[in-house]
Design an enzyme around this catalytic site. Structure first.
Site, PDB file in Angstrom:
ATOM      1  CE  LYS A   1      -6.351   6.104   3.257  1.00  0.00           C
ATOM      2  NZ  LYS A   1      -5.273   6.352   4.239  1.00  0.00           N
TER       3      LYS A   1
ATOM      4  CG  ASP B   1      -5.129  -1.436   8.819  1.00  0.00           C
ATOM      5  OD1 ASP B   1      -4.557  -0.931   9.806  1.00  0.00           O
ATOM      6  OD2 ASP B   1      -4.970  -1.017   7.661  1.00  0.00           O
TER       7      ASP B   1
ATOM      8  CD1 TRP C   1      -2.767   1.701   0.569  1.00  0.00           C
ATOM      9  CD2 TRP C   1      -1.345   2.491   2.098  1.00  0.00           C
ATOM     10  NE1 TRP C   1      -3.157   2.987   0.870  1.00  0.00           N
ATOM     11  CE2 TRP C   1      -2.303   3.501   1.809  1.00  0.00           C
ATOM     12  CE3 TRP C   1      -0.345   2.775   3.032  1.00  0.00           C
ATOM     13  CZ2 TRP C   1      -2.286   4.755   2.419  1.00  0.00           C
ATOM     14  CZ3 TRP C   1      -0.324   4.022   3.647  1.00  0.00           C
ATOM     15  CH2 TRP C   1      -1.285   4.987   3.339  1.00  0.00           C
TER      16      TRP C   1
ATOM     17  CG  ASP D   1      -8.700   5.073   6.280  1.00  0.00           C
ATOM     18  OD1 ASP D   1      -9.109   4.126   6.954  1.00  0.00           O
ATOM     19  OD2 ASP D   1      -7.540   5.155   5.842  1.00  0.00           O
TER      20      ASP D   1
ATOM     21  CG  ASP E   1      -7.753   2.684   9.879  1.00  0.00           C
ATOM     22  OD1 ASP E   1      -8.464   1.907   9.237  1.00  0.00           O
ATOM     23  OD2 ASP E   1      -6.791   3.288   9.371  1.00  0.00           O
TER      24      ASP E   1
ATOM     25  CG  HIS F   1      -8.178   2.116   2.513  1.00  0.00           C
ATOM     26  ND1 HIS F   1      -6.935   1.657   2.137  1.00  0.00           N
ATOM     27  CD2 HIS F   1      -8.012   2.649   3.749  1.00  0.00           C
ATOM     28  CE1 HIS F   1      -6.063   1.888   3.100  1.00  0.00           C
ATOM     29  NE2 HIS F   1      -6.702   2.482   4.093  1.00  0.00           N
TER      30      HIS F   1
ATOM     31  CG  ASP G   1      -8.371  -0.750   4.920  1.00  0.00           C
ATOM     32  OD1 ASP G   1      -9.364  -0.233   5.486  1.00  0.00           O
ATOM     33  OD2 ASP G   1      -7.277  -0.869   5.476  1.00  0.00           O
TER      34      ASP G   1
ATOM     35  CG  HIS H   1      -5.906  -4.558   5.641  1.00  0.00           C
ATOM     36  ND1 HIS H   1      -4.900  -3.617   5.474  1.00  0.00           N
ATOM     37  CD2 HIS H   1      -5.273  -5.757   5.706  1.00  0.00           C
ATOM     38  CE1 HIS H   1      -3.730  -4.223   5.422  1.00  0.00           C
ATOM     39  NE2 HIS H   1      -3.932  -5.526   5.557  1.00  0.00           N
TER      40      HIS H   1
ATOM     41  CD  GLU I   1      -4.428  -1.469   2.262  1.00  0.00           C
ATOM     42  OE1 GLU I   1      -5.145  -0.896   3.101  1.00  0.00           O
ATOM     43  OE2 GLU I   1      -3.331  -1.989   2.557  1.00  0.00           O
TER      44      GLU I   1
END
Length: 409
Positions: A219, A317, A176, A285, A287, A253, A250, A277, A217
């Site tokens: 985003k 993640d 990523w 984003d 997380d 993302h 993800d 993820h 990955e």
């Protein structure tokens, strides 16, 4: 577990014991960076590249010894098969510039994994570096910058091959990059051409596919790159397909209105493997620690109902520095297991039959009825069989007071 629980699920055609045994064998890759706010062990660098960990809860891990101590404490309360997910900034031995990393810089991680029956996954770290120029790495207009990150990614792949050899377990290498622009680009194509050329050079190295898999990955945006991300979903989806790589989704993302679970079935039709993820974005984003919410449940449901568990690399993640970091890791990972168990206890054959018969009334009835079933008692039995305590808060609080609180003294 009460016999009544087994019987009530049996009425729906669900084998409770089979669900538990399946869950025991699902590997979840647990991110080490939750325990230190993605600082890593390279003290001369600062977090950059559109990533920000918020919160100032004390006692975060500062080195290999503290981080592995916290990780070991967390997995005492996490059932099932586990992997540790590493970034290249977590060198454990003889720290060197990340472009020069080899297996020799991660030997203690392999020893730790062997001692604790863990697999390992690995990520090149293309952020938190002075070589990230204007938020660009592999897509940079500066050839020296691109070459630096090309070398880093190749060495990360080689390192992962050696880790796989030592553990005799396959490693997922996930690439990523944070590349993008704060304002609208004048030329999207040139940056994506640079990224493609850099990736092509990385994969001139013919890695051993028996030892590792490689994922890419995407985003949608990040802090400081709000207007344009080079490695978009469409870019990596096409690149992965063209080069026999694994597309990684993800959950944080994508645009907040996108349903990541909805993408899984489409990817499975055209890719032998996928990677995830699992995170929890709040409007963007961010997380957050994953909760047992509808978004998480739908991800787990898709993996089970499509029989994709053996085709999916499942990793977490999230990183939250506002609460006890060990507790955050336990809560998030356990919620992943809970969602998977609920999915395994769902009578998908009945639901599918109702859908195919266009009996939407029965479909809705069943969807709501199964929410009433005693999955929590099955989860308690799962913990019991795994030898894991159900309650952990007081134990982690004691660990914080006795071990973590001494950091900085």
């Amino acid at each position: 577990m009460r016999k009544e629980v087994i019987e009530v699920y049996k009425k729906y055609g669900v084998d409770v014991n089979k669900a538990i045994e399946t869950l025991k064998n699902i590997e979840v890759s647990i991110q080490c960076w939750q325990l230190d706010d993605i600082d890593g062990f390279l003290s001369n660098e600062v977090l950059t590249g559109g990533i920000q960990s918020t919160g100032n809860y004390p006692y975060k891990a500062r080195n290999f010894e503290e981080l592995t101590s916290d990780f070991k404490q967390a997995i005492k309360y996490i059932p099932g098969k586990k992997r540790v997910n590493l970034h290249a900034i977590y060198e454990s031995d003889n720290i060197v510039d990340r472009s020069e990393i080899t297996f020799s810089n991660f030997k203690r991680w392999v020893d730790f994994a062997k001692e604790n029956d863990l697999g390992i996954d690995f990520n090149p770290t293309c952020f938190a570096s002075n070589m990230l120029k204007d938020n660009l790495s592999l897509s940079s207009y500066d050839e020296n910058v691109r070459n630096y990150w090309i070398k880093h990614c190749i060495n990360s792949i080689k390192t992962s091959e050696d880790i796989s050899r030592k553990l005799n377990k396959k490693v997922l290498v996930n690439i990523w990059i944070p590349d993008g622009l704060k304002e609208s680009p004048s030329n999207r194509l040139s940056l994506r051409q640079n990224l493609k050329d850099s990736l092509d050079k990385i994969f001139e190295y013919k890695y051993d596919r028996n030892l590792i898999d490689v994922s890419v990955e995407s985003k949608v945006f990040g802090i400081g790159v709000e207007s344009f991300t080079v490695g978009s979903f469409e870019f990596y989806l096409n690149y992965a397909k063209e080069n026999n790589l694994i597309p990684l989704l993800d959950m944080g993302h994508f645009h907040p209105s996108e349903n990541v679970a909805d993408k899984i079935s489409s990817l499975l039709l055209f890719n032998p493997k996928i990677a995830l993820h699992v995170s929890r974005g709040v409007r963007w984003d961010s997380d957050h620690v994953i909760k047992l919410n509808d978004d998480l449940q739908e991800i787990a449901d898709e993996l089970v109902k499509t029989n994709a568990l053996n085709r999916t690399y499942l990793a977490l993640d999230f990183f939250d520095g506002s609460i006890n970091r060990v507790t955050a890791l336990i809560i998030g990972t356990r919620n992943m297991h809970k969602a998977l168990l609920k999915a395994l206890l769902t009578p998908w054959d009945l639901l599918t039959k109702a859908q195919e018969e266009l009996d939407h009334t029965k479909t809705l009835y069943l969807q709501e009825k199964i929410k009433e079933l005693p999955w929590n008692e099955v989860y308690e039995e799962y913990l019991k069989q795994e030898g894991v305590k159900e309650d952990f808060y007081d134990d982690i609080k004691a660990y914080e007071n006795e071990i973590m609180s001494k950091r900085g003294e």
